[in-house]
Design an enzyme around this catalytic site. Structure first.
Site, mmCIF file in Angstrom:
data_model
loop_
_atom_site.group_PDB
_atom_site.id
_atom_site.type_symbol
_atom_site.label_atom_id
_atom_site.label_comp_id
_atom_site.label_asym_id
_atom_site.label_seq_id
_atom_site.Cartn_x
_atom_site.Cartn_y
_atom_site.Cartn_z
ATOM 1 N N SER A 80 -8.150 -4.742 5.241
ATOM 2 C CA SER A 80 -8.766 -4.445 3.938
ATOM 3 C C SER A 80 -9.186 -5.716 3.180
ATOM 4 O O SER A 80 -8.891 -5.875 1.990
ATOM 5 C CB SER A 80 -7.820 -3.602 3.078
ATOM 6 N N ASP A 96 0.839 -1.211 0.000
ATOM 7 C CA ASP A 96 0.000 0.000 0.000
ATOM 8 C C ASP A 96 0.873 1.259 0.000
ATOM 9 O O ASP A 96 1.994 1.254 0.515
ATOM 10 C CB ASP A 96 -0.905 -0.028 1.246
ATOM 11 N N GLY A 97 0.335 2.332 -0.579
ATOM 12 C CA GLY A 97 1.014 3.627 -0.527
ATOM 13 C C GLY A 97 1.576 4.128 -1.853
ATOM 14 O O GLY A 97 2.266 5.154 -1.886
ATOM 15 N N HIS A 119 2.358 3.377 -9.096
ATOM 16 C CA HIS A 119 2.119 1.958 -9.401
ATOM 17 C C HIS A 119 3.279 1.386 -10.215
ATOM 18 O O HIS A 119 3.716 0.259 -9.992
ATOM 19 C CB HIS A 119 0.801 1.784 -10.159
ATOM 20 N N LEU A 128 10.485 -20.570 -4.632
ATOM 21 C CA LEU A 128 9.398 -19.725 -4.126
ATOM 22 C C LEU A 128 8.158 -19.822 -5.025
ATOM 23 O O LEU A 128 8.274 -19.951 -6.235
ATOM 24 C CB LEU A 128 9.893 -18.269 -4.131
ATOM 25 N N ARG A 151 -0.724 9.340 -9.796
ATOM 26 C CA ARG A 151 -0.784 8.100 -9.017
ATOM 27 C C ARG A 151 -0.194 6.907 -9.787
ATOM 28 O O ARG A 151 0.431 6.025 -9.209
ATOM 29 C CB ARG A 151 -2.236 7.778 -8.639
#
Ligand code: IPE
Ligand code: IPE
Ligand code: MG
Length: 228
Positions: free
Chosen positions: A184, A15-16, A32, A126, A28
């Site tokens: 959330s 987030d952020g 991202h 992973l 914005r």
């Protein structure tokens, strides 16, 4: 780092991104774009550390309520990210999986998700899991429907086998960036006994050093699971 307590499954609420961009006078979407680079660094780092599952919240069932242009941008970024990442996944023995209701995405994005999943299916290091159009409440309701369809008895094991995360180990460590202290709608069932760590760092500024610090902190905690 001590091996005994090492987190096998790390989940992150990334987030952020928007605030990171705003602080720099950028759109914005620039946040991202920067955030996607951090996903790559953190994923490779986790693969090297021997983490088995890294589950990243990339798009929630609630994120459709964002401005249309931002949603469109995120969809394009996702597709670009996945196509670019194949090489990294193959080079680092990483398997890719997605959780969430993928049926809401374009056919092209659905095909890319499927293709990257198939091409990395035999990797044994992973597993990077992207939560896409993911909401825990939605996942739980879909799981209940599956339980009914499969005519299974209601118990923890059967229920878990119907969740999107079927076969993964439970979340050991949950991290959320950007200073918000809430879940959330993320992995409500799977976080039942997760250790949680909240940092004010914005996701595009999150580093492998900070992750090492958090894992060290995790290793010092005593997990009691209801015991003494
Ligand atoms: C997280 O960053 C990324 C997504 C939800 C896709 P945000 O876009 O939520 O950034 P802030 O919280 O507005 O700063
Ligand atoms: C959670 O972040 C979803 C993702 C990181 C993908 P949000 O920014 O959407 O969450 P809220 O709205 O602040 O709770
Ligand atoms: Mg946010």
């Amino acid at each position: 780092m001590s091996e005994s307590n090492f987190p096998k499954h790390i989940a992150i609420i990334m987030d952020g991104n928007g605030r990171w961009a705003k602080e720099r006078g950028l759109k914005r979407t620039a946040g991202h774009e920067e955030g996607a680079k951090v996903v790559r660094n953190i994923t490779i780092h986790c693969a090297k550390l021997g983490v088995k599952y890294l589950t990243l919240y990339a798009f929630s069932t609630e994120n459709w309520s964002r401005p249309k242009l931002e949603v469109e941008y995120l969809m394009k970024l996702l597709e670009k990210y996945l196509k670019n990442e194949l090489e990294t996944f193959l080079k680092n023995n990483i398997r890719f999986k997605a959780i969430g209701d993928l049926s809401k995405f374009s056919k092209s994005l659905q095909n890319t998700i499927k293709e990257i999943g198939e091409k990395t299916a035999n990797n044994s290091g992973l597993t990077q899991v992207l939560a896409l159009n993911y909401g825990s409440k939605d996942e739980i309701l879909r799981a209940i429907r599956k339980l009914n369809e499969r005519n299974l008895e209601v118990n923890e094991k059967n229920f878990e086998s119907c969740l999107d995360t079927a076969g993964f180990s439970e979340v050991d460590l949950l991290i959320r960036t950007s200073g918000e202290i809430r879940l959330s709608n993320y992995l409500l069932w799977q976080n039942a006994y997760a250790e949680m760590f909240f940092t004010s760092t914005l996701w595009p500024d999150f580093s492998t050093n900070e992750l090492d610090y958090i894992i060290d902190d995790f290793n010092k905690r005593q997990r009691r699971f209801g015991g003494v």
